[in-house]
Design a protein around this motif. Structure first.
Motif, PDB file in Angstrom:
ATOM      1  N   ILE A   3      44.278  43.992  33.324  1.00 29.10           N
ATOM      2  CA  ILE A   3      43.306  42.891  33.384  1.00 29.10           C
ATOM      3  C   ILE A   3      42.259  43.127  32.308  1.00 29.10           C
ATOM      4  O   ILE A   3      41.654  44.203  32.245  1.00 29.10           O
ATOM      5  CB  ILE A   3      42.635  42.822  34.771  1.00 29.10           C
ATOM      6  CG1 ILE A   3      43.686  42.635  35.867  1.00 29.10           C
ATOM      7  CG2 ILE A   3      41.610  41.694  34.806  1.00 29.10           C
ATOM      8  CD1 ILE A   3      43.111  42.754  37.262  1.00 29.10           C
ATOM      9  N   GLU A   4      42.069  42.147  31.466  1.00 32.51           N
ATOM     10  CA  GLU A   4      41.110  42.274  30.376  1.00 32.51           C
ATOM     11  C   GLU A   4      39.684  42.043  30.874  1.00 32.51           C
ATOM     12  O   GLU A   4      39.438  41.143  31.674  1.00 32.51           O
ATOM     13  CB  GLU A   4      41.415  41.271  29.268  1.00 32.51           C
ATOM     14  CG  GLU A   4      42.779  41.429  28.641  1.00 32.51           C
ATOM     15  CD  GLU A   4      43.021  40.405  27.550  1.00 32.51           C
ATOM     16  OE1 GLU A   4      42.137  39.538  27.350  1.00 32.51           O
ATOM     17  OE2 GLU A   4      44.075  40.456  26.896  1.00 32.51           O
ATOM     18  N   ILE A   5      38.765  42.856  30.401  1.00 31.17           N
ATOM     19  CA  ILE A   5      37.336  42.603  30.585  1.00 31.17           C
ATOM     20  C   ILE A   5      36.787  42.193  29.229  1.00 31.17           C
ATOM     21  O   ILE A   5      36.797  42.984  28.283  1.00 31.17           O
ATOM     22  CB  ILE A   5      36.581  43.842  31.099  1.00 31.17           C
ATOM     23  CG1 ILE A   5      37.174  44.347  32.412  1.00 31.17           C
ATOM     24  CG2 ILE A   5      35.100  43.511  31.279  1.00 31.17           C
ATOM     25  CD1 ILE A   5      36.478  45.591  32.943  1.00 31.17           C
ATOM     26  N   LEU A  10      26.814  34.744  28.599  1.00 36.40           N
ATOM     27  CA  LEU A  10      25.910  34.843  29.742  1.00 36.40           C
ATOM     28  C   LEU A  10      24.747  33.872  29.656  1.00 36.40           C
ATOM     29  O   LEU A  10      23.966  33.750  30.585  1.00 36.40           O
ATOM     30  CB  LEU A  10      25.368  36.275  29.841  1.00 36.40           C
ATOM     31  CG  LEU A  10      26.445  37.358  30.037  1.00 36.40           C
ATOM     32  CD1 LEU A  10      25.833  38.743  29.902  1.00 36.40           C
ATOM     33  CD2 LEU A  10      27.122  37.196  31.392  1.00 36.40           C
ATOM     34  N   ALA A  11      24.594  33.194  28.514  1.00 42.46           N
ATOM     35  CA  ALA A  11      23.515  32.225  28.332  1.00 42.46           C
ATOM     36  C   ALA A  11      23.915  31.257  27.234  1.00 42.46           C
ATOM     37  O   ALA A  11      24.741  31.574  26.367  1.00 42.46           O
ATOM     38  CB  ALA A  11      22.206  32.937  27.961  1.00 42.46           C
ATOM     39  N   GLY A  33      34.740  41.618  41.324  1.00 41.05           N
ATOM     40  CA  GLY A  33      33.372  41.193  41.581  1.00 41.05           C
ATOM     41  C   GLY A  33      32.350  42.307  41.543  1.00 41.05           C
ATOM     42  O   GLY A  33      31.148  42.059  41.634  1.00 41.05           O
ATOM     43  N   GLU A  34      32.798  43.546  41.384  1.00 39.58           N
ATOM     44  CA  GLU A  34      31.884  44.690  41.348  1.00 39.58           C
ATOM     45  C   GLU A  34      31.290  44.823  39.942  1.00 39.58           C
ATOM     46  O   GLU A  34      32.008  44.730  38.946  1.00 39.58           O
ATOM     47  CB  GLU A  34      32.641  45.964  41.710  1.00 39.58           C
ATOM     48  CG  GLU A  34      31.774  47.205  41.791  1.00 39.58           C
ATOM     49  CD  GLU A  34      32.568  48.437  42.172  1.00 39.58           C
ATOM     50  OE1 GLU A  34      31.946  49.474  42.450  1.00 39.58           O
ATOM     51  OE2 GLU A  34      33.806  48.367  42.167  1.00 39.58           O
ATOM     52  N   GLU A  47      24.331  41.869  34.290  1.00 36.00           N
ATOM     53  CA  GLU A  47      25.507  42.633  34.682  1.00 36.00           C
ATOM     54  C   GLU A  47      26.788  41.855  34.396  1.00 36.00           C
ATOM     55  O   GLU A  47      26.808  40.623  34.436  1.00 36.00           O
ATOM     56  CB  GLU A  47      25.452  42.970  36.182  1.00 36.00           C
ATOM     57  CG  GLU A  47      24.340  43.943  36.553  1.00 36.00           C
ATOM     58  CD  GLU A  47      24.325  44.258  38.042  1.00 36.00           C
ATOM     59  OE1 GLU A  47      24.914  43.455  38.813  1.00 36.00           O
ATOM     60  OE2 GLU A  47      23.742  45.280  38.435  1.00 36.00           O
ATOM     61  N   ILE A  48      27.851  42.607  34.081  1.00 36.76           N
ATOM     62  CA  ILE A  48      29.196  42.043  33.960  1.00 36.76           C
ATOM     63  C   ILE A  48      29.993  42.509  35.163  1.00 36.76           C
ATOM     64  O   ILE A  48      30.016  43.701  35.489  1.00 36.76           O
ATOM     65  CB  ILE A  48      29.893  42.510  32.669  1.00 36.76           C
ATOM     66  CG1 ILE A  48      29.139  42.021  31.443  1.00 36.76           C
ATOM     67  CG2 ILE A  48      31.332  42.020  32.631  1.00 36.76           C
ATOM     68  CD1 ILE A  48      29.764  42.487  30.139  1.00 36.76           C
ATOM     69  N   GLU A  49      30.658  41.583  35.836  1.00 35.04           N
ATOM     70  CA  GLU A  49      31.437  41.914  37.020  1.00 35.04           C
ATOM     71  C   GLU A  49      32.917  42.065  36.669  1.00 35.04           C
ATOM     72  O   GLU A  49      33.420  41.423  35.741  1.00 35.04           O
ATOM     73  CB  GLU A  49      31.269  40.832  38.082  1.00 35.04           C
ATOM     74  CG  GLU A  49      29.842  40.701  38.598  1.00 35.04           C
ATOM     75  CD  GLU A  49      29.699  39.620  39.647  1.00 35.04           C
ATOM     76  OE1 GLU A  49      30.673  38.856  39.841  1.00 35.04           O
ATOM     77  OE2 GLU A  49      28.625  39.530  40.268  1.00 35.04           O
TER      78      GLU A  49
END
Length: 413
Positions: A3-5, A10-11, A33-34, A47-49
């Motif tokens: 799974i890619e992050i 974010l804005a 979701g963490e 934060e990035i989940e």
């Protein structure tokens, strides 16, 4: 399947960000979701989940490094999944620094049809020519792979950073470390540019060079407001006292309601006039200036305004504002009076059409009928975008603001 992050947007208008810290280490278990990382944007730290559950397989962008929006920064591996070679094409071409091959199980992303490397916008060509940058070494992030201004700026930033060798002494740098350093300045410190400082520089340069400013100045007599403020603060805790700036925000909001043509936004196709009176209040932070927004400022009591401004300012300094708390607004206020500045002119915050620069309250001679008396006064300078607002409208608005300040009881009704 891994799974890619990727770095999300974010804005609004976000182009890149700095990975402030990773909250998980390689090999740690993560749940969907963490929070896995903190990202410093131009306005705040967010934060990035994790987009799914598994084991953090490899961190591709370490803490302290910059990444572009949609850039792959890490992967999550499924149970029993092993690392394999990752193609270098998984990193956006707009980023000039190259990643070494790393081991993650991620398929190559299609980069679309081949585009000549020299396909570039006129602005990108001019910027590259000014800095002696070869476009043939870049790939573009624009439509159909076209090289745009952002691609050139990223390449220039990375090229500049690679020219700076390790510091010879803590906090010191040789004068000949880079060709971009002016001769004769002696030893100096290298202070890396934060995302916020880069964005401030870009936006202010664009605002000052593309927005036709004009300026209007007025002087407000402050004795009645100072007396009313003293009455309002009787019995209040020090942390809850009403400030002169709170009165200014309220007067600005009511003037914007009274003169709606002042709260317009320039658009190439039409003028936009927001229905809400949302006022941006400039707050100085360690990283630079940020403008949290007081929503519906004209409808709130002075006490509510004061509490909200204190809360927004505190979270702005801590980097804890949400995007919706600093995006938008129809007008800005910049107050340097607390630093003893008597008067100044502020740069407009596009796409807004006006900003009020507020100076210090000081004792000075004022005219009263046929006599001159000494009283407390405050100089305010209005900066206006002449594309959207004419001089008469700016003068009408400034008169409405001055009336509110000099008749402060009207701000309490």
């Amino acid at each position: 399947m891994a799974i890619e992050i990727v770095l999300p947007s974010l804005a609004a208008g976000m182009e890149d960000g700095v990975i402030a810290q990773w909250l998980k280490a390689e090999g740690d278990d993560v749940a969907a979701g963490e929070p896995v990382a903190e990202v410093e944007t131009d306005k705040a730290t967010m934060e990035i989940e994790a987009p799914g559950s598994g084991k953090l397989g490899r961190i591709l962008v370490p803490a302290g490094k910059r990444a572009g929006v949609n850039q792959l920064i890490a992967v999550i591996l499924a149970e029993g999944e092993e690392n394999v070679e990752m193609p270098a094409s998984s990193k956006p071409a707009a980023q000039a620094d190259k990643l070494s091959p790393v081991a993650v199980n991620v398929p190559a992303r299609s980069s679309g049809p081949a585009v000549p490397r020299h396909s570039a916008s006129p602005l990108a060509r001019r910027l590259a020519a000014e800095h002696g940058l070869e476009l043939s070494g870049l790939s573009g992030s624009g439509p159909k792979g076209r090289i745009v201004r952002l691609d050139v700026e990223h390449a220039l930033a990375d090229r500049s950073s690679t020219r700076i060798p390790p510091l010879e002494e803590p906090g010191k740098q040789s004068v000949h470390a880079t060709a971009h350093v002016p001769l004769g300045i002696g030893d100096y410190e290298v202070l890396p540019l934060s995302s916020m400082r880069r964005t401030i520089a870009r936006r202010l340069h664009e605002a000052k060079t593309t927005v036709p400013h004009f300026y209007l100045e007025t002087e407000c007599e402050m004795a009645p407001l100072i007396a009313l403020r003293a009455q309002c603060n009787e019995g209040r805790e020090a942390s809850a006292r009403i400030s002169i700036n709170d009165f200014v925000v309220k007067a600005v909001a009511l003037a914007l309601r009274a003169v709606p043509d002042m709260r317009c936004i320039w658009n190439e196709e039409a003028l936009l006039r927001p229905h809400a009176v949302d006022v941006s209040v400039a707050v100085a932070t360690e990283g630079g200036l940020i403008t949290p927004i007081v929503r519906d400022a004209d409808r709130k009591s002075l006490g509510s305004l004061s509490d909200e401004i204190k809360s927004l300012s505190a979270r702005a300094r801590d980097g804890g504002l949400k995007p919706e708390e600093y995006q938008g607004g129809c007008f800005s206020i910049s107050n340097l009076g607390m630093y003893g500045v008597k008067a100044f002119s502020a740069i407009i915050n596009p796409p807004q059409s006006g900003i009020l620069a507020v100076g210090a309250v000081s004792r000075r001679p004022v005219e009263r009928g046929d006599t001159i008396a000494f009283s407390e006064a405050m100089t305010c300078t209005l900066s206006v975008d002449h594309r959207a607002v004419d001089g008469a409208v700016g003068a009408q608005w400034l008169a409405a603001f001055k009336s509110g300040i000099e008749n402060p009881m009207s701000l309490l009704v």
